[in-house]
Design a protein around this motif. Sequence first.
Motif, PDB file in Angstrom:
ATOM      1  N   HIS A  40       0.846  -1.192   0.000  1.00 47.86           N
ATOM      2  CA  HIS A  40       0.000   0.000   0.000  1.00 47.86           C
ATOM      3  C   HIS A  40       0.883   1.244   0.000  1.00 47.86           C
ATOM      4  CE1 HIS A  40       0.847  -0.329   4.328  1.00 47.86           C
ATOM      5  NE2 HIS A  40       0.770   0.990   4.301  1.00 47.86           N
ATOM      6  N   LEU A  53      -4.895   5.797   2.552  1.00 53.16           N
ATOM      7  CA  LEU A  53      -4.065   4.714   2.028  1.00 53.16           C
ATOM      8  C   LEU A  53      -4.665   4.228   0.723  1.00 53.16           C
ATOM      9  CD1 LEU A  53      -3.710   2.523   5.249  1.00 53.16           C
ATOM     10  CD2 LEU A  53      -2.028   4.112   4.343  1.00 53.16           C
ATOM     11  N   THR A  55      -4.220   0.747  -1.964  1.00 54.92           N
ATOM     12  CA  THR A  55      -3.584  -0.559  -2.136  1.00 54.92           C
ATOM     13  C   THR A  55      -3.273  -0.837  -3.600  1.00 54.92           C
ATOM     14  OG1 THR A  55      -5.673  -1.715  -2.444  1.00 54.92           O
ATOM     15  CG2 THR A  55      -4.885  -1.482  -0.158  1.00 54.92           C
ATOM     16  N   ARG A  56      -2.394  -1.793  -3.802  1.00 53.37           N
ATOM     17  CA  ARG A  56      -2.057  -2.232  -5.155  1.00 53.37           C
ATOM     18  C   ARG A  56      -3.308  -2.758  -5.874  1.00 53.37           C
ATOM     19  NH1 ARG A  56       2.929  -3.870  -6.862  1.00 53.37           N
ATOM     20  NH2 ARG A  56       3.533  -4.134  -4.705  1.00 53.37           N
TER      21      ARG A  56
END
Length: 88
Positions: A40, A53, A55-56
């Motif tokens: 992340h 955040l 994430t991928r």
Amino acid sequence: MTSLPTQAPTRGADPAGPRVWLTMTVEVALSVMAAARAAHLVVCDEDGLRVGLVTRARLTAVRDGAGYTDRVRLSDLTEGHGPFVLSR
């Protein structure tokens, strides 16, 4: 390439991970993530404050989406569409 702060002021608890700016494109964010071998990224606003955040999985889903262009920025992602968690 946008330089990243080594330590940015944050709101609340500071999750570990590479920091990127809201104005960064999805493609560049994916490159930063790959280079850092991170799951992340910590997303910061123009003042260097953590706003969330990403994430991928979320970035990959956006990149693979029908409406994707190379101009889509992290600021275009909304919290209602996956694991981009805003802390404000």
